[in-house]
Design an enzyme around this catalytic site. Structure first.
Site, PDB file in Angstrom:
ATOM      1  N   HIS A 276       0.815  -1.213   0.000  1.00  0.00           N
ATOM      2  CA  HIS A 276       0.000   0.000   0.000  1.00  0.00           C
ATOM      3  C   HIS A 276       0.849   1.262   0.000  1.00  0.00           C
ATOM      4  CE1 HIS A 276      -3.215   2.812   0.910  1.00  0.00           C
ATOM      5  NE2 HIS A 276      -2.589   3.184   2.006  1.00  0.00           N
TER       6      HIS A 276
ATOM      7  N   ASN B  52       2.111   9.906 -11.728  1.00  0.00           N
ATOM      8  CA  ASN B  52       1.848  11.050 -10.856  1.00  0.00           C
ATOM      9  C   ASN B  52       2.155  10.608  -9.434  1.00  0.00           C
ATOM     10  OD1 ASN B  52       0.813  12.534 -13.014  1.00  0.00           O
ATOM     11  ND2 ASN B  52      -1.270  11.838 -12.643  1.00  0.00           N
TER      12      ASN B  52
ATOM     13  N   HIS C 179      -1.130   4.211  -3.118  1.00  0.00           N
ATOM     14  CA  HIS C 179      -0.456   3.003  -3.589  1.00  0.00           C
ATOM     15  C   HIS C 179       0.515   3.359  -4.726  1.00  0.00           C
ATOM     16  CE1 HIS C 179      -0.749  -1.533  -3.933  1.00  0.00           C
ATOM     17  NE2 HIS C 179       0.080  -1.200  -4.897  1.00  0.00           N
TER      18      HIS C 179
ATOM     19  N   HIS D 198       1.947   3.534  -8.022  1.00  0.00           N
ATOM     20  CA  HIS D 198       1.411   3.118  -9.315  1.00  0.00           C
ATOM     21  C   HIS D 198       1.593   4.226 -10.342  1.00  0.00           C
ATOM     22  CE1 HIS D 198      -1.847   5.735  -7.999  1.00  0.00           C
ATOM     23  NE2 HIS D 198      -2.341   5.702  -9.230  1.00  0.00           N
TER      24      HIS D 198
ATOM     25  N   GLN E  99       0.217   5.188 -14.733  1.00  0.00           N
ATOM     26  CA  GLN E  99      -0.867   4.978 -15.681  1.00  0.00           C
ATOM     27  C   GLN E  99      -0.321   4.981 -17.099  1.00  0.00           C
ATOM     28  OE1 GLN E  99      -4.683   7.147 -14.726  1.00  0.00           O
ATOM     29  NE2 GLN E  99      -3.358   8.247 -13.290  1.00  0.00           N
TER      30      GLN E  99
END
Length: 376
Positions: A150, A190, A201, A203, A205
């Protein structure tokens, strides 16, 4: 030698889910199914043309329903548990899936859409200027999860994991570029609430656009004025400067001569490649190492993590492949420990940037931070 492994699945509503297992993974090969009840996917958004600029604006109302900064036990990017029916059913190393509330897609400009007048008919159709013009926001939006944890960041992952992330970017660039109607593929991250993230979390895109983005269109116009050697000349110019941060056999990272942001780093490959899919294994290996060094240096600048946008600028899918070179641009609005650069009148309204920190000063500080992390 062990290899990164790709495993393709489907979520309960039909969205694609792809697991990328580290070369040194300890995970079993099989993954569980998505046990959630299938949900109705939102309709494809609509683009409207701004007649003043010719640019297209996607009106994606479904994004209003996104989860915003949920508690850790409801993290939608964590592996699913009995109390958290998340987007990813099983434990993973790196996972990629179609966004539930996309800005582009899930509709595509395939053969089934040939007679639909609202579907873009190609770049010539989108280039025409008119009042009240609208088209479907065809394309694809995907989420790339760097870790099942997380908390954390891409800066903190192992070299093996970073290499898996690079492989996922390259794989998805190739796959999304092959979709009908896709004209440009944009992997990005971002990071930080100051940038506007809605999930803690770690990550990123990937957007697959039905048009060539405004930044790339401007770049193409610049190349047409300057000549096809623009990227080669920039690389040679920057490599001779005091703004170089890292240099390997295949890549150079530098603070650009005319940096807009308090923290801005560009990374260029030493040969012309249009996108990540065109890079070699050796280039991906070295990038994974250098990028990890850079991100750890960025985090060493201050006592708290620095917000940033890391953006892969890639050539359009169907045109200017020999002109536009792959480039990573990392930018941050952080100008001091407790100060951010805000885009106010000149920058936001007129696109005329005023830099607060000389690029050479920013490069020296970041180079020292990278060196400090390398000896830590």
């Amino acid at each position: 030698m062990d290899r990164i492994t790709k495993r393709a699945y489907k979520l309960s509503d039909g969205r694609d889910l792809i697991y990328f297992d580290d070369a040194d993974t300890v995970l079993p090969p099989d993954r569980g199914p998505d046990l959630r009840e299938p949900a109705v996917r939102p309709p494809t958004a609509t683009m409207r043309q701004d007649a003043l600029t010719g640019e297209w604006i996607s009106i994606a109302a479904a994004r209003q329903n996104r989860v915003v900064l949920p508690p850790s036990h409801l993290d939608p990017l964590a592996p699913a548990s009995p109390d958290n029916p998340s987007e990813i059913p099983s434990l993973y190393d790196v996972a990629v899936f179609e966004n539930k509330s996309p800005s582009f897609g899930p509709g595509l400009a395939g053969p089934e859409a040939t007679h639909d007048p609202t579907v873009p008919e190609g770049l010539d159709d989108l280039a025409r200027i008119g009042l009240g013009r609208s088209r479907q926001s065809v394309g694809r939006c995907e989420v790339v999860c760097f870790s099942p944890e997380h908390t954390g960041s891409l800066a903190g992952v192992s070299l093996s994991r970073m290499r898996t992330v690079v492989e996922a970017w390259a794989d998805r660039t190739a796959a999304l570029s092959a979709l009908p109607g896709v004209e440009q593929v944009f992997p990005f991250e971002n990071r930080g609430e100051a940038i506007g993230v809605t999930l803690h979390h770690p990550h990123g895109q990937i957007y697959a656009y039905p048009y060539i983005t405004p930044r790339t269109a401007q770049l193409v116009r610049t190349i047409e004025k300057y000549g096809g050697s623009l990227f080669e000349d920039i690389l040679g110019f920057e490599q001779k400067s005091e703004r170089v941060l890292l240099r390997g056999e295949h890549w150079t990272a530098f603070v650009p001569f005319a940096a807009r942001w308090p923290l801005e780093v560009h990374i260029l490959p030493h040969r012309h490649v249009p996108d990540l899919a065109a890079t070699t294994d050796e280039e991906r290996d070295e990038f994974a190492r250098l990028y990890g060094q850079l991100l750890r240096g960025v985090d060493a600048l201050y006592s708290t993590p620095t917000p940033y946008i890391a953006a892969w600028h890639q050539a359009p899918v169907n045109v200017h492949r020999d002109d536009v070179r792959l480039m990573l641009q990392l930018t941050s609005p952080r100008r001091e420990e407790n100060k951010l650069k805000y885009l106010a009148g000149s920058e936001a309204a007129m696109g005329a940037f005023i830099a607060d920190i000389p690029p050479e000063t920013a490069a020296a500080r970041l180079r020292d931070a990278i060196d400090q992390e390398g000896t830590a």
